[in-house]
Design a protein around this motif. Structure first.
Motif, PDB file in Angstrom:
ATOM      1  N   PRO A   1      13.932   7.831  23.914  1.00 21.38           N
ATOM      2  CA  PRO A   1      12.624   8.474  24.060  1.00 21.38           C
ATOM      3  C   PRO A   1      12.625   9.818  23.346  1.00 21.38           C
ATOM      4  N   THR A   2      11.586  10.097  22.584  1.00 20.56           N
ATOM      5  CA  THR A   2      11.530  11.367  21.870  1.00 20.56           C
ATOM      6  C   THR A   2      11.026  12.494  22.758  1.00 20.56           C
ATOM      7  N   VAL A   3      10.532  12.161  23.933  1.00 22.04           N
ATOM      8  CA  VAL A   3      10.261  13.158  24.962  1.00 22.04           C
ATOM      9  C   VAL A   3      11.138  12.754  26.152  1.00 22.04           C
ATOM     10  N   PRO A   4      12.348  13.333  26.232  1.00 22.02           N
ATOM     11  CA  PRO A   4      13.284  12.957  27.291  1.00 22.02           C
ATOM     12  C   PRO A   4      12.696  13.173  28.690  1.00 22.02           C
ATOM     13  N   SER A   5      13.223  12.451  29.659  1.00 20.74           N
ATOM     14  CA  SER A   5      12.671  12.464  31.020  1.00 20.74           C
ATOM     15  C   SER A   5      12.621  13.860  31.626  1.00 20.74           C
ATOM     16  N   LEU A   6      13.560  14.721  31.302  1.00 19.87           N
ATOM     17  CA  LEU A   6      13.539  16.060  31.885  1.00 19.87           C
ATOM     18  C   LEU A   6      12.333  16.865  31.424  1.00 19.87           C
ATOM     19  N   TYR A   7      11.704  16.471  30.319  1.00 23.77           N
ATOM     20  CA  TYR A   7      10.515  17.148  29.800  1.00 23.77           C
ATOM     21  C   TYR A   7       9.208  16.610  30.398  1.00 23.77           C
ATOM     22  N   GLN A   8       9.246  15.457  31.033  1.00 23.05           N
ATOM     23  CA  GLN A   8       8.009  14.788  31.435  1.00 23.05           C
ATOM     24  C   GLN A   8       7.106  15.619  32.352  1.00 23.05           C
TER      25      GLN A   8
ATOM     26  N   LEU B   1       6.778  18.856  32.636  1.00 25.19           N
ATOM     27  CA  LEU B   1       6.203  19.934  31.834  1.00 25.19           C
ATOM     28  C   LEU B   1       5.242  19.375  30.786  1.00 25.19           C
ATOM     29  N   ARG B   2       5.574  18.218  30.229  1.00 28.08           N
ATOM     30  CA  ARG B   2       4.706  17.584  29.239  1.00 28.08           C
ATOM     31  C   ARG B   2       3.312  17.347  29.810  1.00 28.08           C
ATOM     32  N   HIS B   3       3.257  16.804  31.006  1.00 26.98           N
ATOM     33  CA  HIS B   3       1.949  16.514  31.610  1.00 26.98           C
ATOM     34  C   HIS B   3       1.168  17.800  31.872  1.00 26.98           C
ATOM     35  N   ALA B   4       1.848  18.853  32.286  1.00 29.59           N
ATOM     36  CA  ALA B   4       1.170  20.125  32.523  1.00 29.59           C
ATOM     37  C   ALA B   4       0.652  20.731  31.224  1.00 29.59           C
ATOM     38  N   VAL B   5       1.461  20.697  30.176  1.00 28.17           N
ATOM     39  CA  VAL B   5       1.055  21.268  28.891  1.00 28.17           C
ATOM     40  C   VAL B   5      -0.060  20.438  28.261  1.00 28.17           C
ATOM     41  N   ASP B   6       0.003  19.123  28.398  1.00 27.73           N
ATOM     42  CA  ASP B   6      -1.037  18.256  27.826  1.00 27.73           C
ATOM     43  C   ASP B   6      -2.410  18.522  28.435  1.00 27.73           C
ATOM     44  N   GLU B   7      -2.450  19.025  29.664  1.00 23.03           N
ATOM     45  CA  GLU B   7      -3.727  19.302  30.327  1.00 23.03           C
ATOM     46  C   GLU B   7      -4.354  20.612  29.860  1.00 23.03           C
ATOM     47  N   ARG B   8      -3.606  21.415  29.180  1.00 26.21           N
ATOM     48  CA  ARG B   8      -4.091  22.721  28.717  1.00 26.21           C
ATOM     49  C   ARG B   8      -4.571  22.635  27.263  1.00 26.21           C
TER      50      ARG B   8
ATOM     51  N   GLU C   1      -0.434  25.670  20.464  1.00 26.17           N
ATOM     52  CA  GLU C   1       0.870  26.211  20.075  1.00 26.17           C
ATOM     53  C   GLU C   1       1.918  25.900  21.139  1.00 26.17           C
ATOM     54  N   ALA C   2       1.554  26.030  22.406  1.00 25.81           N
ATOM     55  CA  ALA C   2       2.482  25.701  23.493  1.00 25.81           C
ATOM     56  C   ALA C   2       2.831  24.218  23.455  1.00 25.81           C
ATOM     57  N   ARG C   3       1.850  23.400  23.189  1.00 27.05           N
ATOM     58  CA  ARG C   3       2.081  21.950  23.099  1.00 27.05           C
ATOM     59  C   ARG C   3       3.039  21.638  21.954  1.00 27.05           C
ATOM     60  N   MET C   4       2.839  22.250  20.804  1.00 24.93           N
ATOM     61  CA  MET C   4       3.705  22.027  19.650  1.00 24.93           C
ATOM     62  C   MET C   4       5.134  22.462  19.966  1.00 24.93           C
ATOM     63  N   CYS C   5       5.292  23.609  20.603  1.00 28.13           N
ATOM     64  CA  CYS C   5       6.635  24.095  20.963  1.00 28.13           C
ATOM     65  C   CYS C   5       7.328  23.136  21.914  1.00 28.13           C
ATOM     66  N   LEU C   6       6.600  22.629  22.886  1.00 30.07           N
ATOM     67  CA  LEU C   6       7.184  21.676  23.833  1.00 30.07           C
ATOM     68  C   LEU C   6       7.648  20.417  23.107  1.00 30.07           C
ATOM     69  N   TYR C   7       6.797  19.857  22.277  1.00 31.11           N
ATOM     70  CA  TYR C   7       7.148  18.614  21.594  1.00 31.11           C
ATOM     71  C   TYR C   7       8.282  18.823  20.581  1.00 31.11           C
ATOM     72  N   LEU C   8       8.296  19.953  19.899  1.00 32.89           N
ATOM     73  CA  LEU C   8       9.413  20.225  18.986  1.00 32.89           C
ATOM     74  C   LEU C   8      10.723  20.377  19.760  1.00 32.89           C
ATOM     75  N   SER C   9      10.679  21.074  20.869  1.00 36.41           N
ATOM     76  CA  SER C   9      11.873  21.224  21.701  1.00 36.41           C
ATOM     77  C   SER C   9      12.361  19.864  22.185  1.00 36.41           C
ATOM     78  N   ALA C  10      11.435  19.015  22.601  1.00 36.28           N
ATOM     79  CA  ALA C  10      11.807  17.665  23.053  1.00 36.28           C
ATOM     80  C   ALA C  10      12.438  16.875  21.908  1.00 36.28           C
ATOM     81  N   LEU C  11      11.888  17.005  20.705  1.00 37.00           N
ATOM     82  CA  LEU C  11      12.457  16.301  19.553  1.00 37.00           C
ATOM     83  C   LEU C  11      13.866  16.788  19.233  1.00 37.00           C
ATOM     84  N   PHE C  12      14.088  18.088  19.305  1.00 33.48           N
ATOM     85  CA  PHE C  12      15.434  18.619  19.049  1.00 33.48           C
ATOM     86  C   PHE C  12      16.418  18.102  20.091  1.00 33.48           C
TER      87      PHE C  12
END
Length: 100
Positions: A35-42, A44-51, A55-66
Motif C-alpha cells: 500500500p502506498t499509504v501505509p496503515s499507520l497513516y490511515q 491521519l489521511r482521513h482527517a487531512v482528506d476532509e480539510r 499543501e498539508a494533503r500533499m505533504c501527507l501523501y509524499l511522506s506516505a510514499l517515502f
C-alpha cells in the motif's frame, strides 16, 4: 546478470479499478502488494482528506510514499516483485488538480 524483480504501479483516476486489479496483478506476478499509504497513516489521511489545505494533503501523501518506498526497496532487494495501486505520478497529479 539475473533479472531484477519488477516494480509495477497502476496509475489512473478514481474509480478506474486500480484497487480491484492491483491484488489480481500481484497474485498473477507472485508479487507483494504494497500500500502506498501505509496503515499507520490511515487515521491521519482521513482527517487531512476532509480539510481544504492542499499543501498539508500533499505533504501527507509524499511522506506516505517515502515510507512505502522503504518497504518497496526492501522487497526488491530481497528479489521479490512489487505491485502498488498507485505511486508518485498520481500523487502529483491529484495535488495539481486540487491546487487549481
Amino acid at each position: 546478470m539475473p533479472d531484477r524483480p519488477h516494480f509495477e504501479s497502476l496509475e489512473g483516476l478514481r474509480g478506474t479499478g486500480k484497487s480491484t486489479v492491483a491484488p489480481m496483478l500481484a497474485a498473477a506476478r507472485q508479487a507483494v502488494l504494497v500500500p502506498t499509504v501505509p496503515s499507520l497513516y490511515q487515521p491521519l489521511r482521513h482527517a487531512v482528506d476532509e480539510r481544504t489545505n492542499v499543501e498539508a494533503r500533499m505533504c501527507l501523501y509524499l511522506s506516505a510514499l517515502f515510507t512505502a518506498a522503504e518497504e518497496i526497496r526492501h522487497h526488491l532487494d530481497a528479489g521479490v516483485p512489487v505491485v502498488v495501486e498507485s505511486y508518485f505520478a498520481r500523487c502529483l497529479t491529484n495535488h495539481r488538480a486540487l491546487d487549481e
